[in-house]
Design a protein around this motif. Structure first.
Motif, PDB file in Angstrom:
ATOM      1  N   GLY A 288       6.283  11.296  38.693  1.00 35.44           N
ATOM      2  CA  GLY A 288       7.625  11.719  38.943  1.00 35.44           C
ATOM      3  C   GLY A 288       7.631  11.883  40.394  1.00 35.44           C
ATOM      4  O   GLY A 288       6.959  11.373  41.296  1.00 35.44           O
ATOM      5  N   VAL A 289       8.875  12.522  40.754  1.00 35.57           N
ATOM      6  CA  VAL A 289       9.333  12.878  41.994  1.00 35.57           C
ATOM      7  C   VAL A 289       8.203  13.851  42.642  1.00 35.57           C
ATOM      8  O   VAL A 289       8.201  15.082  41.812  1.00 35.57           O
ATOM      9  CB  VAL A 289      10.825  13.340  42.217  1.00 35.57           C
ATOM     10  CG1 VAL A 289      11.168  13.456  43.615  1.00 35.57           C
ATOM     11  CG2 VAL A 289      11.775  12.124  41.436  1.00 35.57           C
ATOM     12  N   GLN A 290       7.783  13.782  43.985  1.00 34.60           N
ATOM     13  CA  GLN A 290       6.824  14.601  44.483  1.00 34.60           C
ATOM     14  C   GLN A 290       7.703  15.702  45.555  1.00 34.60           C
ATOM     15  O   GLN A 290       7.160  16.246  46.200  1.00 34.60           O
ATOM     16  CB  GLN A 290       6.160  13.710  45.433  1.00 34.60           C
ATOM     17  CG  GLN A 290       5.148  12.891  44.599  1.00 34.60           C
ATOM     18  CD  GLN A 290       4.450  13.654  43.209  1.00 34.60           C
ATOM     19  OE1 GLN A 290       3.754  14.700  43.739  1.00 34.60           O
ATOM     20  NE2 GLN A 290       4.511  13.328  42.217  1.00 34.60           N
ATOM     21  N   PHE A 291       8.801  16.001  45.090  1.00 36.96           N
ATOM     22  CA  PHE A 291       9.642  17.190  45.775  1.00 36.96           C
ATOM     23  C   PHE A 291      10.842  17.628  44.862  1.00 36.96           C
ATOM     24  O   PHE A 291      11.098  16.721  44.108  1.00 36.96           O
ATOM     25  CB  PHE A 291      10.104  16.686  47.014  1.00 36.96           C
ATOM     26  CG  PHE A 291      10.965  15.423  47.335  1.00 36.96           C
ATOM     27  CD1 PHE A 291      12.467  15.725  47.420  1.00 36.96           C
ATOM     28  CD2 PHE A 291      10.596  14.237  47.398  1.00 36.96           C
ATOM     29  CE1 PHE A 291      12.916  14.606  47.652  1.00 36.96           C
ATOM     30  CE2 PHE A 291      11.299  13.010  47.366  1.00 36.96           C
ATOM     31  CZ  PHE A 291      12.679  13.436  47.408  1.00 36.96           C
ATOM     32  N   ASP A 292      11.506  18.600  45.499  1.00 34.05           N
ATOM     33  CA  ASP A 292      12.597  19.173  44.389  1.00 34.05           C
ATOM     34  C   ASP A 292      13.660  18.412  44.538  1.00 34.05           C
ATOM     35  O   ASP A 292      14.010  18.008  45.784  1.00 34.05           O
ATOM     36  CB  ASP A 292      12.797  20.588  44.593  1.00 34.05           C
ATOM     37  CG  ASP A 292      11.316  21.570  44.137  1.00 34.05           C
ATOM     38  OD1 ASP A 292      10.808  20.887  43.316  1.00 34.05           O
ATOM     39  OD2 ASP A 292      11.164  22.421  44.771  1.00 34.05           O
ATOM     40  N   ALA A 293      14.865  18.509  43.627  1.00 35.96           N
ATOM     41  CA  ALA A 293      16.048  17.711  43.843  1.00 35.96           C
ATOM     42  C   ALA A 293      16.954  18.527  44.684  1.00 35.96           C
ATOM     43  O   ALA A 293      17.688  18.033  45.509  1.00 35.96           O
ATOM     44  CB  ALA A 293      16.520  17.846  42.461  1.00 35.96           C
ATOM     45  N   ASP A 294      16.614  19.861  44.953  1.00 35.50           N
ATOM     46  CA  ASP A 294      17.229  20.745  45.577  1.00 35.50           C
ATOM     47  C   ASP A 294      16.820  20.789  47.205  1.00 35.50           C
ATOM     48  O   ASP A 294      17.358  21.352  47.858  1.00 35.50           O
ATOM     49  CB  ASP A 294      17.288  22.218  45.179  1.00 35.50           C
ATOM     50  CG  ASP A 294      17.939  22.461  43.921  1.00 35.50           C
ATOM     51  OD1 ASP A 294      19.078  21.576  43.678  1.00 35.50           O
ATOM     52  OD2 ASP A 294      17.786  23.298  42.996  1.00 35.50           O
ATOM     53  N   SER A 295      15.880  20.109  47.520  1.00 39.02           N
ATOM     54  CA  SER A 295      15.293  20.128  48.718  1.00 39.02           C
ATOM     55  C   SER A 295      15.365  18.699  49.097  1.00 39.02           C
ATOM     56  O   SER A 295      15.619  17.685  48.500  1.00 39.02           O
ATOM     57  CB  SER A 295      14.128  20.808  48.810  1.00 39.02           C
ATOM     58  OG  SER A 295      12.949  20.028  48.137  1.00 39.02           O
ATOM     59  N   THR A 296      14.677  18.491  50.488  1.00 39.03           N
ATOM     60  CA  THR A 296      14.622  17.228  51.144  1.00 39.03           C
ATOM     61  C   THR A 296      13.123  17.211  51.520  1.00 39.03           C
ATOM     62  O   THR A 296      12.233  18.089  51.634  1.00 39.03           O
ATOM     63  CB  THR A 296      15.412  17.297  52.466  1.00 39.03           C
ATOM     64  OG1 THR A 296      15.083  18.064  53.469  1.00 39.03           O
ATOM     65  CG2 THR A 296      16.743  17.267  52.075  1.00 39.03           C
ATOM     66  N   ARG A 297      12.426  16.069  51.773  1.00 40.16           N
ATOM     67  CA  ARG A 297      11.124  15.559  52.256  1.00 40.16           C
ATOM     68  C   ARG A 297      11.099  14.722  53.509  1.00 40.16           C
ATOM     69  O   ARG A 297      11.960  13.702  53.322  1.00 40.16           O
ATOM     70  CB  ARG A 297      10.364  15.131  51.229  1.00 40.16           C
ATOM     71  CG  ARG A 297       8.794  14.789  51.684  1.00 40.16           C
ATOM     72  CD  ARG A 297       8.213  14.277  50.562  1.00 40.16           C
ATOM     73  NE  ARG A 297       6.995  13.713  50.978  1.00 40.16           N
ATOM     74  CZ  ARG A 297       5.945  13.304  50.358  1.00 40.16           C
ATOM     75  NH1 ARG A 297       6.190  12.915  49.085  1.00 40.16           N
ATOM     76  NH2 ARG A 297       4.846  12.725  50.855  1.00 40.16           N
ATOM     77  N   THR A 298      10.556  15.011  54.557  1.00 40.77           N
ATOM     78  CA  THR A 298      10.554  14.022  55.709  1.00 40.77           C
ATOM     79  C   THR A 298       9.312  13.215  55.707  1.00 40.77           C
ATOM     80  O   THR A 298       8.225  13.871  55.531  1.00 40.77           O
ATOM     81  CB  THR A 298      10.490  15.029  56.906  1.00 40.77           C
ATOM     82  OG1 THR A 298      11.829  15.741  56.839  1.00 40.77           O
ATOM     83  CG2 THR A 298      10.699  14.168  58.207  1.00 40.77           C
TER      84      THR A 298
END
Length: 987
Positions: free
Chosen positions: A126-136
Motif C-alpha cells: 500500500g501507500v508508504q506515507f499517511d494521507a494527512d501528510s506529504t512525502r518529499t
C-alpha cells in the motif's frame, strides 16, 4: 452549458454544494482533495487544489467521472498526477507527469513511483506515507512533494506531485549554513532559524531558540537598544551591513556576532520579510582586544621605562618619544613630535658626530654606549649615553632608528669623583701613620703601606711581601690569626682586636687590628682589608693602671677591691668544698701620731714595711691586702686549729712590733687584730668583714697590740650604729648639717677657680660627726639622695650668691654617691629643678663620682652622666687610681676631669714610682682630652713635683682645709684682689 463560457454555480445542481465544501477545505488546509458528487445523473469526483499566483490564492477544480481511468490523462494540472493501483501498479499519468519523466530521463511515469535509491511511494503493501501528510522525494537534483487521494469507488489512488526543488535547496542550505540564519516576517516576528543559530546561542534545538526569542527577545542582547535599533533599521529599509553586536547566549555568557540583514520581497516588490545572518566573531573580538592590550602594555612599558626611548625616521625627525624623554629633555611630546632630533636637542659640537653615527646605523651597524651632550629646555647641558640600531620595515627598507639612552651626567661625575678619591686615598694609604694592608684569607699579604712595613720591622714593602708567605708567623700566638679570620668569616668585620706580634727583628709588640672581609659576586671570601696600630706603650700603661686598680699604689699589696673578690671566692669555694678559712683585720695603733710627728713620708715607709713583713710571714696561698689608710686584711686558707690561728696572729703582731729604721728614724709600731672564722662567724663576706671589724674594735678597746676573736656579744656595736642611723634621719629637718668648702686652685694662674662642697654633721650630743662615719650610714639607710639634694641646693645657691657679689664664675664641685648615680631618673630631675630654681649656670656645676660608683653599672652610669654633661654640667672621676675602672670603659664615659687620689701624692718625692704613675695618668687624661686635678697637696715639695707634671688644678690642706661659707668668702676676697699666695690659708 457551452464550452469556454463562464457560468454560475447555481446551474450546476449537486456540484454547487460540493464546490463550496471543497473550497473551504482547500483554503484551510491546502494540498489536493476531492469529494464525490452526481452530475448529469452520473457519479463523478470533484478534485481540487490551491494555487498561489502573485499575491492571490486560487482554487482549481476538475470533474472526473467515477471511472477515472478514462480521462485522468487529460487532467489539466501543471503538476504531475498519477493514478495508481493499491498494489503500486500505474494505471495512467497526466501530461505534466510524462513531461517531467522526459526531462529527468525516466523511461515511464512508473519511475516517479519507484525512485530507485529511495523507498517507493506505493508498494504491494500500500501507500508508504499517511494521507494527512506529504512525502518529499528527490529525483537527481529535483525535489517533488507527493500527496495522495484514496478513491474508494474506483479502488485506486491518485498521487498529486508538486515540485519543491527550490524550497528544498534553500531549506538544506539553511540547515547546513555555517552562519546563523534567522528569517522574520514583514512584522519582524521570527519565522524560522537554522541549526547553526541554535548552536550559536547554546540552545538544544531550533524550536527552543524560536520559543525563547518569541517570549523574551531582549534577553538575547547585551543592550536591548541594539535590538530596537535593528528593528528601526529594517523597517526603514536601510538594512544592516557588518554590524558588530554584543549578545548573550542561553547561559548568559557573552558572544559577539557580526550581523547582516536584508529584506525579502516578492513579485511586484511586495515586502515578504527579512533574512538576518549572524557570524560568531567572539574569537576575533578577543584577538583584537588582546592585540590592543599588548599594544597598550608595550606603550605603557615604553612610557614608564626608566630609559630615554626615541624613534626617529630616516631623516632624524622624532616619531616616538616616551615620558622619560619629557623628563630628561624638558620638552613635552607635543613640542618634540616631528622635530629634527639633531637640531632640536643636540649641542652644536656633537651634531656632526651623531649624524655620522646615524649614517653608520643605516649601513647596519649598532651604536653601543656612546655619549653625547644635549641641551635641555631650561638651557642646562647634560650628557646622554645611548644605544641605537636601525629599524627595518616589512619591505626590508630602513623605516627609522630606535634609540635607547640614559642621562649619565651624575654617573660620569661620580666616576670622576671616584677617580679623584682613589688618588686621594692612595696618598692617604701611602702616608697614613696606621699600618694598612690587604691579604688573602689565611693567605699571604698582597699589599701594605710603609707604616705597616715599619711596624713589623721591615725596610721596604717588597721585603715584607717577599718574606710574608705565612702571616700567622708574625703572631706571637699563631692561633690569633685563626681567631681573627674566624670572626671575619662569621661577622664580616673585626674591630679592636688586640694581640701580640713578633717583629722581623724579634721584638715583641702589642698591636690593635681592625679588618673587614670582602666577598666576590658568589659570596665567597676574596680578600681582607685591615689596619694595625702599635699600642705597645698604651698596653704597658694599661697594665700598670690595671695593676693599680687591684693593688695598693703604696705597698703593692692587693687593695680593697681585689681583697673583696678573693674573700668572695673563698666563701664560694668553702661552701662548695666544705672547707674553712680565717679572716683577720689589722689596724696600726697610733699611726696618726707617727704621721703627725715624723711626717707622712715616714708614715708611708712604715706602711710599706708593715706590708712586706706581713707578706713574708704568710704562705703563698694566703692573701694579705691593704684596705686603705693604716688598715690591712689577711685571708688564711685551711688554717688548721684555733691554736694555729692564734699562733699566726701572734707572730704577725710580733713582726709588726719589731723596730723599723726609716731614713735614720727608729720607729716602733704596733697593731690590733680582729679575727673571725668561716663558717661559724659569718655566712658571707659581708658578715665576715663586719664581724672581723667588730672584733678589731674590741681589740683596740682592750689596749691594742693584741688580737681578739669575734664573739656574738660584739653585736652590741650594731645598736650604736642604729642609734646613729636614727639621729642621722632627722639631721636635715633639725638643721644639723652644714656645708664646708675647700678651694680648688688653678695651678697656672695661682687663683681660686672653684670649691669642693663637703657636708658636715654637728649633732647636739655627739658633736661633729666625721663624714667617714655618717656618709656610709646614710648610704646604707638610703637617705644619701636626700642629703645630696640638700648639699646641691645649698651649694648652688651659695655659688650663685658669690657670682652676684662679683667673685666670678666659680665652679662648685659636688660629690655624687653610688646610690644617687643609680637613681638616675630622680637625679636628673632633681638637678634640673635645682638649676632652674637657683638660676645657676650649669657650666659652673661639677659632679664628682668615684671609679667604683661608675663601674657598678657602666652602661647606666654612662647614660646618666651623658645626660648631665649635655646640660653643660662637668663630670670628674674622683680618687682616680684607688678603684677599678677599665680604660675601654673610661674612654667611653663623658668625663671632663680626672682627680688623682692623695695616696699617689704622699710620697711622690720618693723613688717608689708614684711620680711615674702620676705622669702616666696625666698622659692618659691628655689622650682622652680630660683635665687633671690633684688632691691631698700638703707640702710645698709635693706641689713642686705636681706642678712639674703639668696638672691643671690642685687642692689640699697646703692651701686650705675645708672651711665654712664665711671663711670661704674671705678667701675669695683675697683671691679677687691679687693672685693667690701659697699657702692660701696663710695669705
Amino acid at each position: 452549458m457551452q464550452s469556454g463560457e463562464w457560468c454560475s454555480c447555481d446551474v450546476l445542481g449537486d456540484v454547487s454544494g460540493a464546490l463550496s465544501e471543497l473550497s473551504a477545505h482547500l483554503l484551510e488546509f491546502g494540498g489536493y482533495h476531492h469529494v464525490a458528487c452526481a452530475f448529469g445523473d452520473k457519479p463523478h469526483l470533484l478534485v481540487g487544489w490551491k494555487l498561489v499566483v502573485g499575491h492571490r490564492a486560487y482554487i482549481r477544480f476538475t470533474m472526473i467521472g467515477a471511472t477515472v481511468s478514462s480521462g485522468i490523462g487529460s487532467l489539466i494540472s501543471p503538476q504531475p498526477v498519477l493514478l495508481v493501483e493499491r498494489d503500486g501498479q500505474l494505471r495512467c499519468a497526466n501530461s505534466a507527469a510524462e513531461q517531467i519523466c522526459l526531462e529527468m530521463g525516466l523511461t515511464s511515469p512508473l519511475g516517479l513511483i519507484n525512485p530507485g535509491d529511495q523507498r517507493a511511494l506505493v508498494t504491494e503493501q500500500g501507500v508508504q506515507f499517511d494521507a494527512d501528510s506529504t512525502r518529499t522525494v528527490h529525483y537527481g537534483q529535483r525535489f517533488f512533494q507527493w500527496q495522495y487521494l484514496n478513491l474508494e469507488m474506483a479502488n485506486c489512488l491518485v498521487l498529486f506531485g508538486q515540485e519543491r526543488t527550490r524550497e528544498e535547496s534553500y531549506r538544506r542550505a539553511l540547515e547546513h549554513a555555517v552562519h546563523g540564519i534567522i528569517e522574520l516576517n514583514a512584522e519582524g516576528t521570527i519565522t524560522s532559524v537554522n541549526e547553526e543559530t541554535a548552536a550559536l546561542f547554546s540552545y538544544d534545538s531550533v524550536r527552543d531558540v524560536k520559543q525563547a526569542y518569541l517570549s523574551h527577545p531582549e534577553t538575547f542582547y547585551a543592550d536591548d537598544s541594539q535590538r530596537l535599533q535593528l528593528r528601526r533599521d529594517l523597517a526603514s529599509g536601510k538594512g544592516v551591513h557588518a554590524r558588530d553586536v554584543e549578545m548573550r547566549r542561553a547561559d548568559g555568557s557573552q558572544i559577539w556576532v557580526r550581523m547582516n540583514a536584508t529584506d525579502i520581497r516578492g513579485e511586484g516588490g511586495r515586502l515578504l520579510g527579512y533574512s538576518v545572518t549572524m557570524t560568531d566573531i567572539t574569537k576575533n573580538r578577543q584577538a583584537e582586544y588582546d592585540l590592543r592590550r599588548r599594544q597598550e602594555r608595550y606603550r605603557a612599558l615604553v612610557q614608564t621605562a626608566g630609559s630615554v626611548i626615541l624613534f626617529l625616521d630616516a631623516e632624524g625627525r622624532i616619531l616616538e618619544y616616551n615620558r622619560e624623554c619629557e623628563w630628561t629633555f624638558g620638552y613635552s611630546w607635543m613640542e618634540a613630535a616631528g622635530q629634527n632630533f639633531f637640531e632640536f636637542l643636540l649641542v652644536e659640537e656633537d651634531r656632526a658626530r651623531v649624524r655620522m653615527a646615524v649614517r653608520r646605523l643605516m649601513s647596519g651597524e649598532i651604536i653601543k654606549d656612546e655619549v653625547f651632550s644635549f641641551k635641555r629646555r631650561d638651557g642646562e647641558v647634560r650628557l646622554l649615553q645611548w644605544n641605537a640600531r636601525a629599524h627595518f620595515g616589512e619591505d626590508g627598507d630602513i623605516a627609522g632608528v630606535i634609540c635607547i639612552g640614559q642621562d649619565v651626567t651624575e654617573k660620569l661625575s661620580v666616576e670622576r669623583a671616584l677617580r679623584h678619591a682613589e688618588e686621594k686615598f692612595r696618598g692617604i694609604f701611602e702616608n697614613s701613620a696606621e699600618g694598612l694592608y690587604q691579604s688573602l684569607p689565611l693567605g699571604p699579604i698582597l699589599s701594605a703601606n710603609p707604616a705597616f712595613v715599619s711596624i713589623l720591622g721591615y725596610e721596604k714593602v717588597e721585603d715584607l711581601v717577599a718574606a710574608e708567605q705565612d702571616p700567622s708567623l708574625h703572631y706571637l700566638n699563631p692561633v690569633s690569626r685563626l681567631r681573627i679570620t674566624g670572626r671575619l668569616l662569621r661577622d664580616g668585620a673585626v674591630h679592636g682586636f688586640e694581640t701580640e706580634m713578633r717583629r722581623a727583628d724579634g721584638k715583641i709588640i702589642w698591636v690593635e687590628e681592625n679588618a673587614r672581609l670582602v666577598r666576590d659576586e658568589q659570596g665567597r671570601p676574596s680578600i681582607i682589608d685591615g689596619t694595625i696600630t702599635d699600642i705597645t706603650d698604651r698596653k704597658r700603661s694599661e697594665a700598670r693602671i690595671q695593676f693599680l686598680a687591684h693593688h695598693d699604689g703604696l705597698t703593692g699589696l692587693p687593695n680593697r677591691t681585689l681583697f673583696q673578690e678573693r674573700l668572695a671566692n673563698a666563701v664560694e669555694r668553702s661552701k662548695r668544698e666544705r672547707r674553712n678559712f680565717v679572716l683577720m683585720m689589722f689596724d696600726l695603733d697610733n699611726f696618726k701620731d707617727i704621721n703627725d710627728t715624723l711626717g707622712h713620708p715616714i708614715g708611708d715607709l712604715l706602711l710599706q714595711g708593715v706590708g712586706e713583713r706581713m707578706r713574708v710571714c704568710l704562705r703563698n696561698e694566703d692573701v694579705v691586702a691593704r684596705l686603705g689608710g693604716d688598715e690591712f686584711a689577711v685571708l688564711i686558707n685551711e688554717p688548721g686549729s684555733v691554736e694555729e690561728v692564734t699562733f699566726v696572729a701572734q707572730r704577725l703582731i710580733e713582726r709588726v712590733s719589731e723596730r723599723f729604721m726609716l731614713e735614720g728614724n727608729e720607729v716602733q709600731a704596733s697593731t690590733s687584730v680582729g679575727i673571725c672564722m668561716y663558717p661559724q662567724d659569718g655566712r658571707d663576706e659581708k658578715d665576715l668583714l663586719r664581724n672581723a671589724d667588730l672584733a678589731l674594735y674590741c681589740s683596740k678597746a682592750e689596749g691594742r697590740n693584741r688580737y681578739h676573736f669575734f664573739e656574738p656579744k660584739l653585736q652590741v656595736e650594731v645598736q650604736e650604729r642604729k642609734a646613729m642611723e636614727r639621729d642621722l634621719s632627722h639631721a636635715i629637718e633639725n638643721d644639723e648639717l652644714e656645708l664646708f668648702y675647700q678651694p680648688i686652685i688653678d695651678i697656672a694662674g695661682h687663683r681660686i677657680i672653684g670649691m669642693e662642697a663637703l657636708v658636715r654633721w654637728f649633732h647636739p650630743s655627739r658633736g661633729e660627726v666625721s663624714p667617714v662615719d655618717f656618709i656610709p650610714v646614710a648610704e646604707r639607710m638610703g637617705i644619701i639622695a636626700d642629703i645630696g639634694k640638700w648639699v646641691l641646693n645649698r651649694a648652688c645657691d651659695q655659688t650663685r650668691t658669690w657670682r652676684e657679689e662679683g667673685y666670678g664664675e666659680l665652679t662648685i664641685s659636688v660629690n655624687l654617691s653610688p646610690l644617687e648615680l643609680a637613681r638616675h631618673e630622680d637625679l636628673i630631675e632633681s638637678v634640673g629643678d635645682v638649676l632652674a630654681r637657683s638660676k645657676l649656670d650649669p657650666r659652673q656645676l661639677q659632679f664628682e663620682v668615684t671609679e667604683g660608683a661608675v663601674m657598678d653599672n657602666p652602661r647606666e652610669a654612662a647614660i646618666t652622666l651623658g645626660v648631665l654633661r649635655n646640660q653643660g654640667i662637668r663630670i670628674a672621676i674622683d680618687d682616680f687610681g684607688t678603684g677599678y675602672s677599665s680604660l675601654a670603659y673610661l674612654k667611653r664615659f663623658p668625663v671632663d676631669k680626672i682627680k688623682i687620689d692623695r695616696s699617689f701624692i704622699i710620697d711622690i718625692d720618693s723613688s717608689d714610682g708614684n711620680a711615674a704613675i702620676v705622669r702616666a695618668v696625666v698622659f692618659l687624661a691628655r689622650s682622652f682630652g680630660m683635665a687633671v686635678n690633684v688632691e691631698g697637696i700638703e707640702t710645698e715639695t709635693q706641689l713642686e713635683h705636681i706642678a712639674s707634671e703639668g696638672v691643671d688644678e690642685v687642692q689640699g690642706f697646703y692651701f686650705s682645709k675645708p672651711v665654712a661659707a664665711g671663711d670661704m668668702e674671705n678667701l675669695l676676697k683675697i683671691n679677687l684682689a691679687s693672685p693667690a699666695q701659697f699657702p692660701v690659708a696663710q695669705a
